[in-house]
Design a protein around this motif. Structure first.
Motif, PDB file in Angstrom:
ATOM      1  N   ASN A   1       0.801  -1.220   0.000  1.00 46.23           N
ATOM      2  CA  ASN A   1       0.000   0.000   0.000  1.00 46.23           C
ATOM      3  C   ASN A   1       0.839   1.277   0.000  1.00 46.23           C
ATOM      4  N   LYS A   2       2.133   1.194  -0.367  1.00 48.84           N
ATOM      5  CA  LYS A   2       2.900   2.419  -0.546  1.00 48.84           C
ATOM      6  C   LYS A   2       4.130   2.163  -1.408  1.00 48.84           C
ATOM      7  N   SER A   3       4.667   3.256  -1.936  1.00 47.07           N
ATOM      8  CA  SER A   3       5.859   3.215  -2.787  1.00 47.07           C
ATOM      9  C   SER A   3       6.941   4.071  -2.149  1.00 47.07           C
TER      10      SER A   3
END
Length: 176
Positions: free
Chosen positions: A141-143
């Motif tokens: 859910n993140k980069s």
């Protein structure tokens, strides 16, 4: 009853001797008997213990060995006095054999003595030279944007991946 006790003691001694021999064989597999002569060149292990900062940063940017230094004399069976440069005059020049690694001379290998600026507590600062690559690490859910950084006094193979924002905060000049 006495005969039984004597047999039991012999059995216990025999088992203890077997256990001792087994432990000794394990220890001897790891032991490397090394001796140096006056005039030999050696590398010195950078941090003798984990999590200890010795001549540089601890962790992934720490050099494993520094040198090559000349052995001046043997002190006992396992200690050696080394010829250290003036920039390292704060460092005691006697080292245990476990901290030394023999330098094997190769005519094609040119050793250049790097100028190491030691601070008061025997540490030096590692600065980044340039950014080699950029990539984005994708999680569920993140980069996280990463940059591959080449550090001063390190080879390209020793470049490390760092978080882009941390590097931008500390070294803005790399992103200009």
């Amino acid at each position: 009853m006495t005969q039984k006790m004597i047999e039991d003691i012999k059995l216990i001694r025999e088992r203890m001797k077997q256990a001792h021999d087994r432990q000794k064989s394990y220890a001897n597999l790891k032991r490397n008997e090394v001796e140096f002569q006056a005039g030999d060149k050696v590398f010195v292990k950078n941090a003798p213990h984990k999590h200890v900062m010795s001549f540089g940063r601890k962790g992934k940017l720490a050099l494993r060995y520094i040198g090559a230094f000349e052995v001046l004399e043997n002190i006992g069976k396992v200690a050696y006095r080394l010829a250290l440069p003036l920039s390292m005059e704060q460092v005691h020049n006697v080292f245990h054999v476990s901290l030394l690694c023999k330098y094997i001379y190769d005519p094609s290998h040119v050793l250049q003595a790097e100028e190491v600026n030691l601070k008061e507590k025997l540490i030096y600062e590692v600065r980044p030279v340039q950014i080699l690559e950029r990539k984005i690490k994708e999680f569920r859910n993140k980069s996280i944007p990463l940059v591959k950084v080449l550090w001063r006094n390190h080879k390209v193979e020793e470049a490390t991946w760092e978080v882009k924002q941390d590097m931008r905060d500390r070294y803005l000049e790399l992103f200009a």
